[in-house]
Write a protein that holds these residues in place. Structure first.
Motif, PDB file in Angstrom:
ATOM      1  N   LEU A 195      13.520   3.729   7.169  1.00 31.91           N
ATOM      2  CA  LEU A 195      13.518   2.931   7.759  1.00 31.91           C
ATOM      3  C   LEU A 195      14.651   2.780   7.978  1.00 31.91           C
ATOM      4  CD1 LEU A 195      10.544   1.286   6.540  1.00 31.91           C
ATOM      5  CD2 LEU A 195      10.160   2.257   9.084  1.00 31.91           C
ATOM      6  N   LYS A 196      15.500   2.943   7.133  1.00 31.34           N
ATOM      7  CA  LYS A 196      17.345   2.556   7.612  1.00 31.34           C
ATOM      8  C   LYS A 196      17.773   1.516   6.831  1.00 31.34           C
ATOM      9  CE  LYS A 196      18.393   6.481  11.008  1.00 31.34           C
ATOM     10  NZ  LYS A 196      18.897   6.628  12.403  1.00 31.34           N
ATOM     11  N   ASN A 197      16.721   0.912   5.896  1.00 34.15           N
ATOM     12  CA  ASN A 197      16.633  -0.935   5.826  1.00 34.15           C
ATOM     13  C   ASN A 197      15.834  -0.476   3.883  1.00 34.15           C
ATOM     14  OD1 ASN A 197      16.081  -3.349   5.456  1.00 34.15           O
ATOM     15  ND2 ASN A 197      16.737  -4.094   7.210  1.00 34.15           N
ATOM     16  N   PRO A 198      16.945  -0.832   3.859  1.00 37.11           N
ATOM     17  CA  PRO A 198      16.203  -0.971   1.430  1.00 37.11           C
ATOM     18  C   PRO A 198      14.955  -1.966   1.510  1.00 37.11           C
ATOM     19  CG  PRO A 198      18.233  -0.782   1.573  1.00 37.11           C
ATOM     20  CD  PRO A 198      18.051  -0.997   2.624  1.00 37.11           C
ATOM     21  N   ILE A 199      15.226  -2.822   2.767  1.00 38.35           N
ATOM     22  CA  ILE A 199      13.862  -4.179   2.416  1.00 38.35           C
ATOM     23  C   ILE A 199      12.827  -3.610   3.207  1.00 38.35           C
ATOM     24  CG2 ILE A 199      13.410  -6.812   2.549  1.00 38.35           C
ATOM     25  CD1 ILE A 199      16.327  -7.004   2.828  1.00 38.35           C
ATOM     26  N   ALA A 200      13.312  -3.128   4.355  1.00 36.96           N
ATOM     27  CA  ALA A 200      11.724  -2.362   5.251  1.00 36.96           C
ATOM     28  C   ALA A 200      11.225  -1.445   4.470  1.00 36.96           C
ATOM     29  CB  ALA A 200      12.236  -1.784   6.417  1.00 36.96           C
ATOM     30  N   GLY A 201      11.666  -0.460   3.565  1.00 35.54           N
ATOM     31  CA  GLY A 201      11.271   0.519   2.492  1.00 35.54           C
ATOM     32  C   GLY A 201      10.346  -0.190   1.341  1.00 35.54           C
ATOM     33  N   LEU A 202      11.090  -0.921   0.725  1.00 39.47           N
ATOM     34  CA  LEU A 202       9.942  -1.712   0.145  1.00 39.47           C
ATOM     35  C   LEU A 202       8.975  -2.439  -0.181  1.00 39.47           C
ATOM     36  CD1 LEU A 202      13.246  -2.815  -2.466  1.00 39.47           C
ATOM     37  CD2 LEU A 202      11.815  -1.075  -2.971  1.00 39.47           C
ATOM     38  N   LEU A 203       9.358  -3.330   1.271  1.00 39.39           N
ATOM     39  CA  LEU A 203       7.881  -3.908   1.581  1.00 39.39           C
ATOM     40  C   LEU A 203       7.034  -3.127   1.901  1.00 39.39           C
ATOM     41  CD1 LEU A 203       9.655  -6.538   4.067  1.00 39.39           C
ATOM     42  CD2 LEU A 203       8.446  -6.950   1.875  1.00 39.39           C
ATOM     43  N   THR A 204       7.502  -1.627   2.923  1.00 38.72           N
ATOM     44  CA  THR A 204       6.085  -0.755   3.172  1.00 38.72           C
ATOM     45  C   THR A 204       6.165  -0.353   2.344  1.00 38.72           C
ATOM     46  OG1 THR A 204       8.135  -0.474   5.279  1.00 38.72           O
ATOM     47  CG2 THR A 204       6.073   1.145   4.559  1.00 38.72           C
ATOM     48  N   MET A 205       5.895   0.037   1.359  1.00 38.15           N
ATOM     49  CA  MET A 205       5.294   0.158  -0.667  1.00 38.15           C
ATOM     50  C   MET A 205       4.183  -0.093  -0.665  1.00 38.15           C
ATOM     51  SD  MET A 205       6.517   3.563  -0.747  1.00 38.15           S
ATOM     52  CE  MET A 205       6.325   3.416  -2.644  1.00 38.15           C
ATOM     53  N   LEU A 206       4.077  -2.047  -0.340  1.00 36.99           N
ATOM     54  CA  LEU A 206       3.070  -2.771  -0.132  1.00 36.99           C
ATOM     55  C   LEU A 206       1.640  -2.121  -0.109  1.00 36.99           C
ATOM     56  CD1 LEU A 206       4.884  -6.300   0.207  1.00 36.99           C
ATOM     57  CD2 LEU A 206       4.052  -5.733  -2.124  1.00 36.99           C
ATOM     58  N   PRO A 207       1.707  -1.656   1.063  1.00 35.52           N
ATOM     59  CA  PRO A 207       0.430  -1.431   1.463  1.00 35.52           C
ATOM     60  C   PRO A 207       0.039   0.137   0.610  1.00 35.52           C
ATOM     61  CG  PRO A 207       1.643  -1.485   2.844  1.00 35.52           C
ATOM     62  CD  PRO A 207       2.173  -1.782   2.308  1.00 35.52           C
ATOM     63  N   ASN A 208       0.881   0.771  -0.036  1.00 35.58           N
ATOM     64  CA  ASN A 208       0.775   1.583  -0.905  1.00 35.58           C
ATOM     65  C   ASN A 208      -0.079   1.342  -2.295  1.00 35.58           C
ATOM     66  OD1 ASN A 208       1.615   3.644   1.518  1.00 35.58           O
ATOM     67  ND2 ASN A 208       3.193   2.928   1.496  1.00 35.58           N
ATOM     68  N   LEU A 209       0.571   0.835  -2.355  1.00 32.39           N
ATOM     69  CA  LEU A 209       1.130   0.311  -4.229  1.00 32.39           C
ATOM     70  C   LEU A 209      -1.128  -0.561  -3.996  1.00 32.39           C
ATOM     71  CD1 LEU A 209       3.867  -1.205  -5.393  1.00 32.39           C
ATOM     72  CD2 LEU A 209       3.242   0.976  -6.178  1.00 32.39           C
ATOM     73  N   MET A 210      -1.024  -1.777  -3.191  1.00 35.05           N
ATOM     74  CA  MET A 210      -2.098  -2.313  -3.300  1.00 35.05           C
ATOM     75  C   MET A 210      -3.114  -1.520  -3.889  1.00 35.05           C
ATOM     76  SD  MET A 210      -4.061  -4.443  -0.222  1.00 35.05           S
ATOM     77  CE  MET A 210      -5.451  -3.810  -0.067  1.00 35.05           C
ATOM     78  N   PRO A 211      -3.863  -0.320  -3.117  1.00 42.20           N
ATOM     79  CA  PRO A 211      -4.558   0.357  -3.010  1.00 42.20           C
ATOM     80  C   PRO A 211      -5.083   0.559  -4.673  1.00 42.20           C
ATOM     81  CG  PRO A 211      -4.157   1.304  -1.369  1.00 42.20           C
ATOM     82  CD  PRO A 211      -3.236   0.225  -1.985  1.00 42.20           C
ATOM     83  N   VAL A 212      -3.726   1.219  -5.111  1.00 41.42           N
ATOM     84  CA  VAL A 212      -3.701   1.603  -6.480  1.00 41.42           C
ATOM     85  C   VAL A 212      -3.885   0.601  -7.754  1.00 41.42           C
ATOM     86  CG1 VAL A 212      -2.417   2.966  -8.594  1.00 41.42           C
ATOM     87  CG2 VAL A 212      -2.416   3.847  -6.211  1.00 41.42           C
TER      88      VAL A 212
END
Length: 968
Positions: A770-787
């Motif tokens: 995504l070439k953006n740190p904030i965007a990359g971390l926000l995108t991790m939310l849907p991946n962390l939520m299931p766990v």
């Protein structure tokens, strides 16, 4: 430039699949030949797979607890101990001697030596142990106390009724059960009174059989007469029992008071009612347990050894249903058996004979239904099977063995390979409708990037498990991550080759505008804020649940409640002995030996033994001090003669012990033969040459929901409270209790470390994409939520995380990111094409959601088929993985689009537009113009439009289920 690179890549693939050998055959023929050639080798190698499940082997060699356990085993080489008992056993049960003799071997009345079990080296009976202690001059009461909770059980609470009580026994029993539940919230059970076993007439043939003795027969008979009168169970009418009943517990006192308060109706003589209960009491010696030590053959094949012991017990007049076995050999053997049953159980109903096979079959049926092609279904199943077998084959080839964690790897790899193969088959359908001749190569080209990304992220999640300090988890991470690479190779090379050799008729086209997915996208965009808040709320709920997070590594917890091993363990711990060992080794260095006489050192060990024995979670303890009457050292002002006598007696006893005149002492006292380091080379914290090492062996509950950490602290405090007054003394605590505690700690450490590593690596990947740190971390939310949600819910429900469910977190994270990357790719493509964020979300969902839910359904439902597995660890793995994959799908098609409609979408949109405005890549503009013109052409002439290879999911192409297998 991009077009040129794509053309070069396509040409390379065409060259690979279209290249001919000197005989005019395509490379696909050689791929098939290689598979057929390797098949016998694969099956031969798979037959060499062994199953090993040793909890102590979970820890790495240099782990402090593993080092301590090895050192302990070198100084006290105690072999596997099997505890056996039966329902109505007593100290004077004639079957005890018969069973021990038949297991050990004996000399019959004609002087002929009869061999015992080839798996049994030694059998220790309660009578033999009592004889050994009594021979040292120990009082009978003290001897019985010493063996209580070890070989002599307290049994259930005995109830003796009054004469009036005999008339109302049925009422009394019902009243006890009712009031215990209502007043104490305790489930009690009424069992018959202990009765001395009456030998049948046939037993007379075996009555003279005795264990082999070194003593004379005359002495043996005198000894037996003494033991016959040492203990008899007083008369009583029935017994009351409950789980983990203990004579000294406060709960037991409450139950006794409750029972004794049961009376009849009030009368003049007894205003409070006539008493119905004469007394309640415990009686040591009923039931009893025997300790069986295995030979090397027995340790090598524990299942056969246990079966032989059970068979001998049955031949010794002990009913099969009344016989109970426990201990490390039982846990290990039953674990191996249950793991093997997950693969195939011939005794189970036909629909449950193989949960692993059922999982593979259901996955195949789902693949067939979604592909609607018998040909593709067979090919996909073949590729999945071979990829899995190639991976499992690595286990014996590398000198490793299967365990209860690795056993789920084949199923996981099978469904993951199946998922990737279905993606490729779906791409082939699109390509075959346009260009049947080059469909396979074009399908590989289209599938390469998403399949590589999917395998890479999944492999990252699996590879993160290699950071675990637990050997089974690390092995799973190694083999499963390698399996992902093998799976990728089979999907991108082997499957296309087989598809070329077995070509199919181009499927019929079915147009779909993704209406329902567009409606979903429209709703998510409209209510994005609400959806985001709800999803974040679920995320927060999961994080809150993790505050209740607990781990579990007790092997017995992996069995269902109705398993025979659970019945046996409950009987043993309720009535006789704790299954787990916790041993304290007290060390006296050279200075301490010079300052203290041997008998003084013995009394120090006695103090520790008595205090450990009194602990409420310890059923019994034994040390060398129990074989000697207590002695007080002479006072400081005692005469020289008194001190000389004491010293002489002490030296004599020391010589007797160290010269081996008391065989029982060999496993309780030794002298260190060399220096031993613990945590740092040269620290000599375990022992120095010449140190005396005294062993205090204790048995602890394994069925209780106890805190082993607290137990270890309290045993440490007990030892320290005694040793702090004696210079030159040290102690360590080892055994299975510390091992279980360490594995629990290591399990939590491994979960945090592996998940943290997977999160960090995948987050970096997303930031780069995504070439953006904030965007990359926000995108991790849907991946962390299931766990977070699944593990948090699990914790709130009171379920502990075991070694099998622990590995699901990192695996699920890697799988979840696959769908995220697909959706982000199409969202960015929509922004590049000039679409609004809403339209870009619609484009992403219409392209990705169908494939995402299909593959998620196959993986989740396939793994869910592990639910009926006889081993709870495998069952929980299947359930949790299915839940995680389902939650990940929901997060990807609901939570992620909602984020894209908000801040995340704004960041990505600005980033893409900024890149477009820089003019660094003119091909992007050309691609946009070309795509727009194609869309216009499709609207004007839908019947003649050509589908773009970069957007294959705009069409849903299906093949007839009755497709001919020989069509070209």
């Amino acid at each position: 430039m991009i077009r040129l690179q794509n053309n070069l890549g396509e040409n390379r693939m065409l060259n690979f699949f279209n290249k001919k050998d000197p005989w005019g055959n395509g490379l696909s023929v050689w791929v098939l030949a290689a598979l057929l050639f390797a098949t016998p080798f694969i099956f031969t190698t798979l037959k060499q797979v062994e199953m090993k499940n040793e909890v102590e082997a979970w820890l790495p060699e240099r782990d402090p607890q593993a080092v301590l356990l090895d050192w302990y085993g070198e100084n006290f080489p105690v072999k596997d101990r099997l505890f056996v008992s039966w329902d109505d056993s007593t100290l004077n049960d004639a079957r005890t001697e018969l069973l021990a003799a038949r297991l050990e071997g004996y000399v019959d009345s004609k002087g002929v030596e009869r061999r015992g079990s080839p798996y049994v080296e030694d059998v220790l009976t309660p009578r033999e142990s009592l004889r050994q202690i009594l021979d040292q001059g120990v009082e009978e009461d003290q001897a019985l106390k010493t063996l209580g909770g070890l070989l002599l059980g307290h049994g259930a609470l005995k109830v003796k009724l009054t004469e009036l009580g005999h008339e109302k026994q049925e009422f009394i029993e019902q009243e006890i059960v009712r009031r215990a539940k209502e007043e104490l919230n305790l489930d009690v059970e009424i069992i018959p009174a202990v009765k001395q076993w009456q030998p049948p007439l046939k037993f007379s043939e075996f009555a003279e059989i005795r264990q082999k003795k070194a003593d004379t027969e005359e002495f043996y008979e005198e000894d037996e007469e003494r033991l016959d009168t040492i203990l008899e169970v007083p008369e009583h009418d029935f017994q009351v029992t409950w789980h983990l009943i203990s004579p000294d517990a406060d709960l037991t006192t409450q139950v006794q008071k409750l029972i004794e308060s049961i009376t009849s109706r009030p009368s003049k003589a007894y205003p409070n009612g006539d008493p119905l209960i004469a007394e309640t009491f415990f009686s040591t010696g009923a039931p009893i347990s025997l300790v069986v030590t295995f030979t090397e053959a027995g340790q090598a094949d524990r299942s056969a050894a246990l079966a032989d012991v059970a068979a001998v017990a049955k031949d010794s007049f002990i009913p099969e249903e009344a016989f109970h076995m426990g201990g490390r050999p039982v846990g290990s053997a039953r674990l191996n058996e249950e793991v093997a049953k997950s693969n195939y159980d011939p005794d189970a109903p036909i629909y449950m004979r193989s949960v692993v096979g059922t999982s593979a079959l259901v996955s195949f049926l789902l693949a067939f239904l979604m592909l609607r092609s018998f040909r593709l279904g067979i090919l996909v199943l073949t590729v999945s099977g071979y990829a899995t077998m190639f991976t499992v084959m690595l286990v014996p080839l590398t000198g490793s063995s299967m365990n209860m964690v690795l056993i789920v790897m084949p199923t996981l790899l099978s469904v993951l390979t199946l998922s990737g193969a279905i993606h490729l088959a779906s791409y082939w359908k699109h390509a075959a409708w346009e260009d049947p001749q080059n469909a396979v190569v074009k399908a590989v080209k289209m599938a390469a990037q998403p399949c590589i990304l999917a395998s890479a992220t999944t492999a990252i999640g699996l590879a993160s498990l290699t950071t675990s300090t637990l050997n089974p988890v690390r092995d799973f991470g190694i083999y499963a991550s390698i399996g992902c690479i093998i799976s990728l190779f089979f999907v991108l090379f082997v499957l296309p080759a087989l598809m070329q050799l077995w070509p199919g008729k181009p499927p019929e086209e079915h147009e779909s505008d993704g209406k329902y997915w567009r409606l979903l996208a429209d709703g998510l965009y409209r209510y994005s804020s609400l959806v985001t808040i709800v999803c974040l709320g679920l995320f927060a709920f999961g994080l809150y649940g993790l505050t209740y997070f607990k781990t579990e590594t007790k092997v017995i917890r992996y069995f269902p409640e109705d398993a025979p091993i659970m019945r046996d363990y409950w009987f043993l711990e309720d009535n006789v002995i704790g299954i787990n060992t916790v041993d304290t080794v007290v060390r006296f260095d050279q200075a301490a030996q010079e300052n203290m006489q041997f008998l003084e050192r013995l009394e120090v060990v006695r103090q520790i033994t008595e205090k450990i024995r009194a602990h409420h979670e310890i059923t019994g303890a034994l040390s060398l001090a129990d074989f000697q009457e207590p002695t007080e050292p002479p006072a400081e002002d005692a005469s020289f003669l008194v001190k000389a006598r004491y010293n002489k007696r002490s030296n004599a006893f020391e010589d007797k012990i160290k010269e081996g005149e008391l065989p029982e002492a060999e496993s309780l006292l030794t002298v260190a033969k060399n220096d031993a380091d613990w945590t740092v080379p040269g620290d000599k914290k375990l022992s120095e040459t010449g140190d005396e090492l005294w062993r205090v062996s204790a048995q602890a509950y394994v069925m209780a929901d106890n805190d082993y950490g607290q137990l270890m602290e309290e045993i440490d405090e007990i030892s320290q409270s005694v040793l702090k007054f004696h210079a030159g003394t040290h102690h360590v605590v080892t055994g299975m209790v510390p091992v279980f505690l360490r594995t629990q700690e290591a399990l939590l450490e491994s979960l945090i470390r592996s998940f943290g590593m997977a999160f960090a690596i995948i987050a970096v990947v997303l930031i780069v994409v995504l070439k953006n740190p904030i965007a990359g971390l926000l995108t991790m939310l849907p991946n962390l939520m299931p766990v977070a949600f699944c593990f948090g819910t699990l914790s709130i429900m009171g379920q502990r995380v075991d070694i099998g469910t622990m590995i699901t977190a990192s695996v699920a994270l890697g799988i979840a990111v696959d769908g995220t990357l697909h959706l982000l790719t199409w969202f960015k493509q929509g922004i590049i094409l000039g679409k609004t964020r809403k339209e870009a979300i619609e484009l992403g969902l219409s392209h990705c959601a169908p494939a995402m839910w299909q593959t998620s359904a196959i993986v989740a439902i396939g793994l869910l088929m592990l639910f009926p597995a006889p081993l709870l660890m495998i069952s929980r793995f299947g359930i949790l993985m299915a839940a995680l994959i389902t939650a990940a799908l929901i997060a990807d098609i609901v939570f992620l689009p909602a984020l894209l409609a908000g801040w995340l979408g704004t960041i990505i949109e600005n980033s893409v537009k900024k890149a477009g405005q820089s003019g660094k890549n003119s091909d992007l503009t050309n691609s946009r113009q070309s795509a727009e013109s194609n869309e216009e052409a499709e609207l004007e002439a839908p019947e003649s439009r050509q589908s773009s290879l970069s957007t294959p999911h705009l069409k849903v192409v299906t093949a007839k289920a009755t497709e001919s297998s020989n069509s070209n």
